[in-house]
Design a protein around this motif. Structure first.
Motif, PDB file in Angstrom:
ATOM      1  N   UNK A 315       0.876  -1.351  -0.062  1.00 29.81           N
ATOM      2  CA  UNK A 315      -0.431   0.334  -0.036  1.00 29.81           C
ATOM      3  C   UNK A 315       0.972   1.303  -0.030  1.00 29.81           C
ATOM      4  N   UNK A 316       2.345   0.990   0.379  1.00 30.13           N
ATOM      5  CA  UNK A 316       2.953   2.079   0.337  1.00 30.13           C
ATOM      6  C   UNK A 316       3.489   2.440  -0.974  1.00 30.13           C
ATOM      7  N   UNK A 317       3.246   1.289  -1.372  1.00 29.07           N
ATOM      8  CA  UNK A 317       4.188   1.980  -2.597  1.00 29.07           C
ATOM      9  C   UNK A 317       2.735   2.827  -4.076  1.00 29.07           C
ATOM     10  N   UNK A 318       1.622   1.830  -3.786  1.00 30.65           N
ATOM     11  CA  UNK A 318       0.268   2.311  -4.188  1.00 30.65           C
ATOM     12  C   UNK A 318       0.621   4.090  -3.720  1.00 30.65           C
ATOM     13  N   UNK A 319       0.279   4.470  -2.181  1.00 33.46           N
ATOM     14  CA  UNK A 319       0.619   6.212  -2.109  1.00 33.46           C
ATOM     15  C   UNK A 319       0.923   6.641  -2.732  1.00 33.46           C
ATOM     16  N   UNK A 320       2.160   6.606  -2.740  1.00 35.78           N
ATOM     17  CA  UNK A 320       3.373   6.968  -3.440  1.00 35.78           C
ATOM     18  C   UNK A 320       3.068   7.642  -4.376  1.00 35.78           C
ATOM     19  N   UNK A 321       2.494   6.514  -5.401  1.00 35.70           N
ATOM     20  CA  UNK A 321       2.438   6.871  -6.778  1.00 35.70           C
ATOM     21  C   UNK A 321       0.987   7.382  -6.726  1.00 35.70           C
ATOM     22  N   UNK A 322       0.287   7.572  -6.135  1.00 32.70           N
ATOM     23  CA  UNK A 322      -0.947   8.285  -6.166  1.00 32.70           C
ATOM     24  C   UNK A 322      -0.209   9.370  -6.097  1.00 32.70           C
ATOM     25  N   UNK A 323       0.227   9.921  -4.960  1.00 30.91           N
ATOM     26  CA  UNK A 323       0.998  11.090  -4.817  1.00 30.91           C
ATOM     27  C   UNK A 323       1.426  11.778  -6.186  1.00 30.91           C
ATOM     28  N   UNK A 324       2.379  10.754  -6.956  1.00 33.48           N
ATOM     29  CA  UNK A 324       2.999  10.879  -7.581  1.00 33.48           C
ATOM     30  C   UNK A 324       2.263  11.633  -8.908  1.00 33.48           C
ATOM     31  N   UNK A 325       1.061  10.628  -9.308  1.00 34.32           N
ATOM     32  CA  UNK A 325       0.168  10.743 -10.450  1.00 34.32           C
ATOM     33  C   UNK A 325      -0.319  12.410 -10.303  1.00 34.32           C
ATOM     34  N   UNK A 326      -0.638  12.688  -8.878  1.00 34.05           N
ATOM     35  CA  UNK A 326      -1.669  13.909  -8.652  1.00 34.05           C
ATOM     36  C   UNK A 326      -0.533  14.810  -8.582  1.00 34.05           C
ATOM     37  N   UNK A 327       0.419  14.856  -9.188  1.00 31.70           N
ATOM     38  CA  UNK A 327       1.213  15.608  -9.440  1.00 31.70           C
ATOM     39  C   UNK A 327       1.415  16.065 -10.420  1.00 31.70           C
ATOM     40  N   UNK A 328       1.603  14.490 -11.094  1.00 30.81           N
ATOM     41  CA  UNK A 328       2.027  15.303 -12.662  1.00 30.81           C
ATOM     42  C   UNK A 328       0.769  15.407 -12.864  1.00 30.81           C
ATOM     43  N   UNK A 329      -0.203  15.396 -12.857  1.00 32.98           N
ATOM     44  CA  UNK A 329      -1.532  15.675 -13.135  1.00 32.98           C
ATOM     45  C   UNK A 329      -1.654  17.014 -13.534  1.00 32.98           C
ATOM     46  N   UNK A 330      -0.592  17.655 -12.135  1.00 32.48           N
ATOM     47  CA  UNK A 330      -0.862  19.004 -12.551  1.00 32.48           C
ATOM     48  C   UNK A 330      -0.226  19.654 -12.779  1.00 32.48           C
ATOM     49  N   UNK A 331       1.425  19.206 -13.484  1.00 31.30           N
ATOM     50  CA  UNK A 331       2.623  19.061 -14.071  1.00 31.30           C
ATOM     51  C   UNK A 331       2.322  19.966 -15.250  1.00 31.30           C
ATOM     52  N   UNK A 332       1.448  19.060 -16.464  1.00 29.36           N
ATOM     53  CA  UNK A 332       0.797  18.657 -17.404  1.00 29.36           C
ATOM     54  C   UNK A 332       0.241  20.163 -17.823  1.00 29.36           C
ATOM     55  N   UNK A 333      -0.131  20.529 -17.022  1.00 36.04           N
ATOM     56  CA  UNK A 333      -1.109  21.779 -16.990  1.00 36.04           C
ATOM     57  C   UNK A 333      -0.613  23.586 -16.373  1.00 36.04           C
ATOM     58  N   UNK A 334       0.824  22.594 -16.741  1.00 36.29           N
ATOM     59  CA  UNK A 334       1.699  24.491 -15.464  1.00 36.29           C
ATOM     60  C   UNK A 334       2.372  24.711 -16.365  1.00 36.29           C
ATOM     61  N   UNK A 335       2.402  24.629 -17.655  1.00 36.30           N
ATOM     62  CA  UNK A 335       3.173  25.679 -18.828  1.00 36.30           C
ATOM     63  C   UNK A 335       4.405  25.613 -18.534  1.00 36.30           C
ATOM     64  N   UNK A 336       4.800  25.934 -18.209  1.00 31.15           N
ATOM     65  CA  UNK A 336       6.868  26.722 -18.308  1.00 31.15           C
ATOM     66  C   UNK A 336       7.141  27.259 -16.683  1.00 31.15           C
ATOM     67  N   UNK A 337       6.415  27.330 -15.891  1.00 27.73           N
ATOM     68  CA  UNK A 337       6.238  26.869 -14.673  1.00 27.73           C
ATOM     69  C   UNK A 337       7.068  25.986 -14.380  1.00 27.73           C
ATOM     70  N   UNK A 338       6.370  25.205 -14.695  1.00 25.50           N
ATOM     71  CA  UNK A 338       6.513  24.073 -13.669  1.00 25.50           C
ATOM     72  C   UNK A 338       8.824  23.526 -14.295  1.00 25.50           C
ATOM     73  N   UNK A 339       9.675  24.265 -15.367  1.00 24.36           N
ATOM     74  CA  UNK A 339      10.507  23.663 -15.266  1.00 24.36           C
ATOM     75  C   UNK A 339      11.923  24.758 -14.735  1.00 24.36           C
ATOM     76  N   UNK A 340      11.752  25.855 -14.275  1.00 25.43           N
ATOM     77  CA  UNK A 340      12.553  26.295 -13.420  1.00 25.43           C
ATOM     78  C   UNK A 340      13.136  26.629 -12.002  1.00 25.43           C
ATOM     79  N   UNK A 341      13.857  26.793 -11.768  1.00 24.87           N
ATOM     80  CA  UNK A 341      14.204  26.435 -11.115  1.00 24.87           C
ATOM     81  C   UNK A 341      14.272  26.995  -9.371  1.00 24.87           C
ATOM     82  N   UNK A 342      13.597  28.524  -9.504  1.00 25.47           N
ATOM     83  CA  UNK A 342      12.732  29.352  -9.272  1.00 25.47           C
ATOM     84  C   UNK A 342      11.165  29.230  -8.970  1.00 25.47           C
ATOM     85  N   UNK A 343      10.692  27.856  -9.371  1.00 26.43           N
ATOM     86  CA  UNK A 343       9.687  27.631  -9.009  1.00 26.43           C
ATOM     87  C   UNK A 343       9.164  26.558  -8.215  1.00 26.43           C
TER      88      UNK A 343
END
Length: 366
Positions: A315-343
């Motif tokens: 379950x810890x593998x699963x819950x970490x993957x779910x956290x990762x998927x949540x962050x990835x779904x947001x990153x896909x809609x973040x544009x260039x904001x996600x790529x800067x060191x200052x972000x």
């Protein structure tokens, strides 16, 4: 279930550290280790001592409370949360070591362990058999998070070229740290290689987590892999929450070319944010349910049974993957904001991806 007697006070103290930790995170990332100010604050609040028992001047904190500490610090900065979690986790070893050695290692206020669980070293006894003073150890190990500020290093060795594994504890002054950590996230953890060459390790400064613990505090009945799974999970949940809130702040101000309004007003973005929050909240609930079950067994002086240990790992593998998927779904809609060191979002997203690559959190291979 018994809680740390000052659990709420501890958590309140942690909250006071979060602004400093977040403010210093960019500097820590650039230099590859924590700032002096953050490190001093962590020592002052005794956060590396959560699993050290009272008899060695530790905090003897219950597992669910410790996870909340790790989660909140990781919410401020993933690398700092990881380092507090790893440093505190080293306290587990104090229950398996001879008293005099444990006192020398763990009683100092600035005590913190770095090390490796891989059996990448060799511990030799004398050629004529038993070596009264201990072992001669040599080896090199990878991924020693916190190497920059560790007072002692622990590492697994094979004994005399056999399959027997023994852990050694060596003071930082006798260890060579090699600058090898060059990752795209978790940069401030300084998870470098380290080595020792023909160092003498007294027998009392060796231990095995496969043995019955010498001390009977509940934490010493928690297997290392089980402890790692839930504590890694707590850091993942904290980082994911930071990523979500950083994205929400961005979306509240991001205008859309050729349209009126801001990104946060778009129904598709609102749905994405809600789904991410649901995933993170579910992961958090799942994590603390597991921790409560583990701690209940440990409080009764029992090692969690095999079924629970397997459940925790899966379950810890699963819950970490779910956290990762949540962050990835947001990153896909973040544009260039996600790529800067200052972000802030970009830093959290990178840290979460590096954390998820740990072997304990890797999904099973089909």
């Amino acid at each position: 279930m018994r809680k740390h007697p000052n659990a709420q006070a501890l958590l309140n103290q942690v909250e006071t550290l979060l602004p400093l930790i977040r403010a210093d995170a960019p500097t820590a990332e650039r230099q590859g280790h924590l700032t002096d100010a953050v490190l001093a604050a962590l020592f002052k609040q005794r956060l590396f001592r959560l699993f050290i028992p009272k008899c060695y001047q530790g905090e003897a904190t219950d597992l669910p409370t410790a996870l909340k500490v790790f989660e909140r610090i990781a919410y401020a900065d993933g690398a700092t949360g990881w380092l507090v979690m790893i440093g505190a986790g080293g306290g587990l070893f104090s229950g398996f070591m001879a008293e005099a050695a444990a006192r020398e290692i763990f009683e100092p206020e600035n005590a913190v362990i770095a090390g490796s669980g891989m059996p990448s070293g060799l511990a030799k006894t004398a050629e004529n058999g038993f070596m009264k003073d201990g072992f001669e150890a040599s080896g090199r190990w990878a991924y020693a998070s916190g190497a920059h500020h560790a007072s002692w290093f622990t590492a697994n060795c094979k004994v005399d070229d056999t399959e027997d594994i023994l852990a050694i504890a060596v003071p930082a002054a006798e260890v060579a740290v090699h600058s090898t950590w060059s990752a795209f996230g978790m940069k401030a953890t300084g998870s470098h290689d380290f080595s020792v060459e023909k160092v003498t390790v007294p027998r009392d400064f060796t231990f095995s987590l496969a043995d019955t613990p010498i001390l009977n505090d509940p934490i010493f009945h928690c297997p290392l892999e089980t402890l790692a799974s839930v504590t890694f999970g707590s850091v993942a949940v904290g980082i994911a929450q930071h990523a979500l809130e950083a994205y929400q702040a961005f979306a509240q101000h991001k205008t859309i070319y050729g349209q009126d309004g801001v990104l946060a007003e778009q129904p598709a973005i609102q749905q994405c944010i809600e789904q991410a929050q649901t995933q993170i909240e579910h992961a958090r609930t799942q994590l603390y349910d597991l921790a409560d079950a583990v701690w209940q067994a440990c409080e009764h002086g029992q090692t969690p049974d095999e079924a629970l240990r397997t459940q925790v790992q899966t379950e810890c593998v699963t819950l970490v993957q779910n956290c990762l998927h949540a962050a990835d779904s947001l990153k896909a809609r973040a544009g260039m904001m996600a790529v800067f060191d200052t972000s802030e979002f970009g830093l959290a997203w990178r840290d979460l991806h590096v954390l998820s690559q740990h072997v304990i959190l890797s999904p099973p291979q089909d």
